[in-house]
Design a protein around this motif. Structure first.
Motif, PDB file in Angstrom:
ATOM      1  N   VAL A  64       0.854  -1.201   0.000  1.00  0.00           N
ATOM      2  CA  VAL A  64       0.000   0.000   0.000  1.00  0.00           C
ATOM      3  C   VAL A  64       0.887   1.247   0.000  1.00  0.00           C
ATOM      4  O   VAL A  64       1.752   1.404   0.856  1.00  0.00           O
ATOM      5  CB  VAL A  64      -0.949   0.022   1.228  1.00  0.00           C
ATOM      6  N   VAL A  65       0.663   2.104  -0.986  1.00  0.00           N
ATOM      7  CA  VAL A  65       1.354   3.393  -1.043  1.00  0.00           C
ATOM      8  C   VAL A  65       0.283   4.469  -0.925  1.00  0.00           C
ATOM      9  O   VAL A  65      -0.758   4.391  -1.586  1.00  0.00           O
ATOM     10  CB  VAL A  65       2.133   3.565  -2.377  1.00  0.00           C
ATOM     11  N   ASN A  66       0.515   5.453  -0.066  1.00  0.00           N
ATOM     12  CA  ASN A  66      -0.462   6.537   0.070  1.00  0.00           C
ATOM     13  C   ASN A  66      -0.354   7.497  -1.098  1.00  0.00           C
ATOM     14  O   ASN A  66       0.750   7.797  -1.561  1.00  0.00           O
ATOM     15  CB  ASN A  66      -0.212   7.314   1.374  1.00  0.00           C
ATOM     16  N   ASP A  67      -1.504   7.975  -1.555  1.00  0.00           N
ATOM     17  CA  ASP A  67      -1.498   9.038  -2.543  1.00  0.00           C
ATOM     18  C   ASP A  67      -0.875  10.287  -1.914  1.00  0.00           C
ATOM     19  O   ASP A  67      -0.772  10.389  -0.694  1.00  0.00           O
ATOM     20  CB  ASP A  67      -2.939   9.329  -3.003  1.00  0.00           C
ATOM     21  N   THR A  68      -0.477  11.214  -2.762  1.00  0.00           N
ATOM     22  CA  THR A  68       0.137  12.435  -2.255  1.00  0.00           C
ATOM     23  C   THR A  68      -0.832  13.610  -2.389  1.00  0.00           C
ATOM     24  O   THR A  68      -1.652  13.644  -3.309  1.00  0.00           O
ATOM     25  CB  THR A  68       1.441  12.741  -3.027  1.00  0.00           C
ATOM     26  N   ASP A  69      -0.695  14.556  -1.487  1.00  0.00           N
ATOM     27  CA  ASP A  69      -1.518  15.771  -1.511  1.00  0.00           C
ATOM     28  C   ASP A  69      -0.983  16.792  -2.501  1.00  0.00           C
ATOM     29  O   ASP A  69      -1.608  17.817  -2.747  1.00  0.00           O
ATOM     30  CB  ASP A  69      -1.512  16.403  -0.109  1.00  0.00           C
ATOM     31  N   GLU A  70       0.164  16.472  -3.089  1.00  0.00           N
ATOM     32  CA  GLU A  70       0.856  17.428  -3.960  1.00  0.00           C
ATOM     33  C   GLU A  70       0.022  17.799  -5.193  1.00  0.00           C
ATOM     34  O   GLU A  70       0.061  18.914  -5.677  1.00  0.00           O
ATOM     35  CB  GLU A  70       2.182  16.801  -4.403  1.00  0.00           C
ATOM     36  N   PHE A  71      -0.728  16.809  -5.713  1.00  0.00           N
ATOM     37  CA  PHE A  71      -1.528  17.048  -6.922  1.00  0.00           C
ATOM     38  C   PHE A  71      -2.992  16.715  -6.673  1.00  0.00           C
ATOM     39  O   PHE A  71      -3.315  16.013  -5.726  1.00  0.00           O
ATOM     40  CB  PHE A  71      -1.026  16.159  -8.079  1.00  0.00           C
ATOM     41  N   ASP A  72      -3.839  17.176  -7.585  1.00  0.00           N
ATOM     42  CA  ASP A  72      -5.255  16.816  -7.537  1.00  0.00           C
ATOM     43  C   ASP A  72      -5.435  15.539  -8.360  1.00  0.00           C
ATOM     44  O   ASP A  72      -5.510  15.582  -9.576  1.00  0.00           O
ATOM     45  CB  ASP A  72      -6.095  17.970  -8.114  1.00  0.00           C
ATOM     46  N   THR A  73      -5.464  14.404  -7.676  1.00  0.00           N
ATOM     47  CA  THR A  73      -5.530  13.107  -8.372  1.00  0.00           C
ATOM     48  C   THR A  73      -6.708  12.283  -7.824  1.00  0.00           C
ATOM     49  O   THR A  73      -6.523  11.376  -7.011  1.00  0.00           O
ATOM     50  CB  THR A  73      -4.213  12.330  -8.193  1.00  0.00           C
ATOM     51  N   PRO A  74      -7.922  12.614  -8.254  1.00  0.00           N
ATOM     52  CA  PRO A  74      -9.103  11.947  -7.713  1.00  0.00           C
ATOM     53  C   PRO A  74      -9.190  10.452  -8.027  1.00  0.00           C
ATOM     54  O   PRO A  74      -9.877   9.709  -7.356  1.00  0.00           O
ATOM     55  CB  PRO A  74     -10.280  12.695  -8.357  1.00  0.00           C
ATOM     56  N   ASP A  75      -8.470   9.985  -9.077  1.00  0.00           N
ATOM     57  CA  ASP A  75      -8.543   8.581  -9.503  1.00  0.00           C
ATOM     58  C   ASP A  75      -7.305   7.763  -9.152  1.00  0.00           C
ATOM     59  O   ASP A  75      -7.103   6.678  -9.690  1.00  0.00           O
ATOM     60  CB  ASP A  75      -8.740   8.509 -11.024  1.00  0.00           C
ATOM     61  N   SER A  76      -6.468   8.286  -8.265  1.00  0.00           N
ATOM     62  CA  SER A  76      -5.201   7.599  -7.961  1.00  0.00           C
ATOM     63  C   SER A  76      -5.417   6.187  -7.417  1.00  0.00           C
ATOM     64  O   SER A  76      -4.521   5.355  -7.445  1.00  0.00           O
ATOM     65  CB  SER A  76      -4.397   8.400  -6.947  1.00  0.00           C
ATOM     66  N   ILE A  77      -6.626   5.905  -6.952  1.00  0.00           N
ATOM     67  CA  ILE A  77      -6.985   4.598  -6.398  1.00  0.00           C
ATOM     68  C   ILE A  77      -6.944   3.489  -7.472  1.00  0.00           C
ATOM     69  O   ILE A  77      -6.974   2.304  -7.153  1.00  0.00           O
ATOM     70  CB  ILE A  77      -8.387   4.696  -5.734  1.00  0.00           C
ATOM     71  N   PHE A  78      -6.828   3.890  -8.755  1.00  0.00           N
ATOM     72  CA  PHE A  78      -6.802   2.923  -9.873  1.00  0.00           C
ATOM     73  C   PHE A  78      -5.425   2.901 -10.556  1.00  0.00           C
ATOM     74  O   PHE A  78      -5.287   3.318 -11.712  1.00  0.00           O
ATOM     75  CB  PHE A  78      -7.879   3.278 -10.913  1.00  0.00           C
ATOM     76  N   PRO A  79      -4.379   2.387  -9.881  1.00  0.00           N
ATOM     77  CA  PRO A  79      -3.017   2.473 -10.432  1.00  0.00           C
ATOM     78  C   PRO A  79      -2.766   1.587 -11.646  1.00  0.00           C
ATOM     79  O   PRO A  79      -1.828   1.809 -12.399  1.00  0.00           O
ATOM     80  CB  PRO A  79      -2.131   2.023  -9.263  1.00  0.00           C
ATOM     81  N   ASN A  80      -3.615   0.563 -11.855  1.00  0.00           N
ATOM     82  CA  ASN A  80      -3.348  -0.375 -12.950  1.00  0.00           C
ATOM     83  C   ASN A  80      -3.440   0.289 -14.327  1.00  0.00           C
ATOM     84  O   ASN A  80      -3.028  -0.276 -15.318  1.00  0.00           O
ATOM     85  CB  ASN A  80      -4.283  -1.590 -12.878  1.00  0.00           C
ATOM     86  N   ASN A  81      -3.963   1.521 -14.372  1.00  0.00           N
ATOM     87  CA  ASN A  81      -4.080   2.218 -15.660  1.00  0.00           C
ATOM     88  C   ASN A  81      -2.776   2.885 -16.096  1.00  0.00           C
ATOM     89  O   ASN A  81      -2.582   3.118 -17.286  1.00  0.00           O
ATOM     90  CB  ASN A  81      -5.182   3.267 -15.616  1.00  0.00           C
TER      91      ASN A  81
END
Length: 311
Positions: A64-81
């Motif tokens: 598990v890697v946490n998303d970062t607050d640095e960018f607006d990434t609403p879909d980061s939960i889908f890394p396989n893309n």
């Protein structure tokens, strides 16, 4: 080549919400009435954590890697893309349709995988295709039969034919190309990702053949599945709308196989379909209600399989 792995990379969301940039051609995203993004994000985090817990409980190694607050990434939960990991130590990086999804690609995610004891030997980077508005969204667009060296791809605004063929040449896969559609407001529209209507297990394939309108293409897909020894488990378009195509087979403890899916996907399957799946492997489901409604993706999209060699 192995078809299933015991190791999965997942990204825990920080700014999860309905992504307006992907809603253009992802018809599974729903408008949420008067729900604050913070509430959606908190619910998505709860669903994510419960899901990871279930995977770990059966012995799946989840990085598990946490998303970062640095960018607006609403879909980061889908890394396989945006990333795929392969047996010879190769990593694929992919061009993304939505501009804000391009910000999901992070060097430190690769570092976290390496820190977990995996070896990255080289990176095949297709992301410059974004400059030409050409896209191929990882194992969302590509369905890999790793054991038989076949790659399936439903063409869409997010899956370009030429780039798919280039991928197949680079990674030594035989391409199987088709178009998959769904009915939206009475019109047939391209399904945005192949893995929404199709899932490949070691000995079976879950697929909505009704989505493939062209009879020749449908026959060709069926022939490749049958010739590679897969039992075809048909699902309906209504079941695709409940994410029954968005599943992934994984290896758990003692090499036991599980088919991972959301609760919505499981609930829409018939008893007969469940019986056929259970002939091949066990089933694990988890509730992903908020993630599915706002993100338009489900259980499979949240998992990037790690096939890299160990250091």
């Amino acid at each position: 080549m192995q078809q299933t792995t015991n190791t999965i990379l997942m990204i825990r969301p920080i700014n999860f919400r309905r992504n307006e940039q992907t809603a253009i051609n992802n018809y599974y995203q729903k408008e949420s009435d008067n729900v604050l993004p913070e509430t959606e994000n908190a619910k998505a985090q709860q669903e994510f954590d419960a899901y990871v817990e279930k995977l770990r409980a059966i012995g799946v190694d989840v990085i598990v890697v946490n998303d970062t607050d640095e960018f607006d990434t609403p879909d980061s939960i889908f890394p396989n893309n945006w990333i795929s990991f392969h047996e010879k130590g190769t990593v694929g990086l992919y061009p993304m349709f939505a501009e804000n999804r391009r910000l999901e690609r992070r060097e430190d995610v690769l570092e976290a995988v390496e820190a977990h004891g995996f070896k990255i030997n080289n990176i095949v980077d297709y992301t410059s295709a974004e400059e030409e508005n050409v896209f191929l969204e990882g194992t969302g667009s590509l369905l890999l039969d790793r054991a038989n060296g076949i790659a399936y791809c439903a063409l869409s605004p997010r899956a370009n034919e030429d780039l798919f063929i280039e991928f197949c040449e680079d990674f030594e896969y035989t391409p199987v190309i088709f178009t998959a559609n769904q009915t939206v407001n009475g019109k047939r529209e391209a399904i945005y990702h192949t893995n929404v209507m199709m899932c490949l297990g070691e000995t079976f394939a879950v697929i909505c053949l009704d989505c493939i309108d062209d009879k020749k293409e449908r026959k060709n897909v069926m022939k490749h599945l049958q010739d590679s020894g897969k039992e075809i488990i048909r699902i309906t378009e209504a079941q695709v709308n409940n994410f029954a195509g968005n599943m992934l087979q994984v290896k758990a403890k003692d090499d036991k196989r599980y088919l991972i899916m959301s609760q919505a996907a499981y609930d829409c399957l018939s008893e007969a379909q469940i019986k056929i799946i259970e002939k091949h492997c066990a089933i694990l489901s988890s509730s992903l209600e908020t993630i599915e409604a706002c993100g338009g993706g489900s259980a499979r999209c949240m998992m990037a399989e790690v096939f890299l060699p160990k250091t």
